[in-house]
Design an enzyme around this catalytic site. Sequence first.
Site, short mmCIF file in Angstrom:
data_model
loop_
_atom_site.label_atom_id
_atom_site.label_comp_id
_atom_site.label_asym_id
_atom_site.label_seq_id
_atom_site.Cartn_x
_atom_site.Cartn_y
_atom_site.Cartn_z
N GLU A 183 36.75 -15.67 9.80
CA GLU A 183 36.29 -15.75 8.41
C GLU A 183 35.86 -17.17 8.05
O GLU A 183 34.83 -17.37 7.41
CB GLU A 183 37.41 -15.32 7.45
CG GLU A 183 37.87 -13.89 7.63
CD GLU A 183 39.11 -13.75 8.50
OE1 GLU A 183 39.95 -12.90 8.18
OE2 GLU A 183 39.24 -14.50 9.49
N HIS A 196 39.43 -19.51 12.44
CA HIS A 196 39.47 -18.06 12.25
C HIS A 196 38.04 -17.56 12.03
O HIS A 196 37.18 -18.30 11.53
CB HIS A 196 40.31 -17.71 11.03
CG HIS A 196 41.78 -17.87 11.23
ND1 HIS A 196 42.70 -17.11 10.56
CD2 HIS A 196 42.50 -18.70 12.03
CE1 HIS A 196 43.91 -17.45 10.92
NE2 HIS A 196 43.82 -18.44 11.81
#
Length: 164
Positions: A53, A51
Amino acid sequence: MDNKFMREALRQAKKAYDIGETPIGAVIVQDGKIIARGYNKRETKKNALMHAEVIAIDKACRRLGGWRLPRCEMYVTLEPCAMCAGAITHARIERVYFGAYDSKTGCAGSVANLFEPNMFCHTVDVAGGIMEKECSELIKAFFKELRKKKKTPTSSLDSDDGNV
C-alpha cells in the site's frame, strides 16, 4: 468496485511471492484507470515501510504531483495494517477494497477499525472480502511453503541424524 482491479492487485502479490516476499499487492485507481501499483518489498529492501500500500501510494503521489490522491480507490489483497490504514487516510484515498481479512493485524475491522467514520478528518469507505478466496489462498500457500522450507535441512550440519 471492479474485480479486474483486484485481479491486478493479485498479479502484484504474485510478484512479491516470486521474490520471497509476503504476497500482498495493491493498485490505486483514479477515474477508472490504474495510476500506481505496488507489492511487498520489506525483505528485499530491508525496510519495514515497504508494504504494498505504501509503495503504491508513493508512486501515485509522484505521478499526480501531490500528497492528496483525489478520486482514488485502492485495491489491496490483504486488509490494511495500522501503518497502511494511516497512510491511506492521510493520502485522502476515497475507497479501499481489500481481499483477505487479517485477524492478527487488520485495521479495517478485524483487530481495529481505523477507517471508522468521523474518527479522523478524512473518512475512507471500505469494503472487504473482495475475491477473498483467491487472496487468502495465495497468502496461505506462501506461508505453507515457507514453513516447509524451514523444516528442510539445507546441509548435513542442519540435520538431526547425530552425524557431525
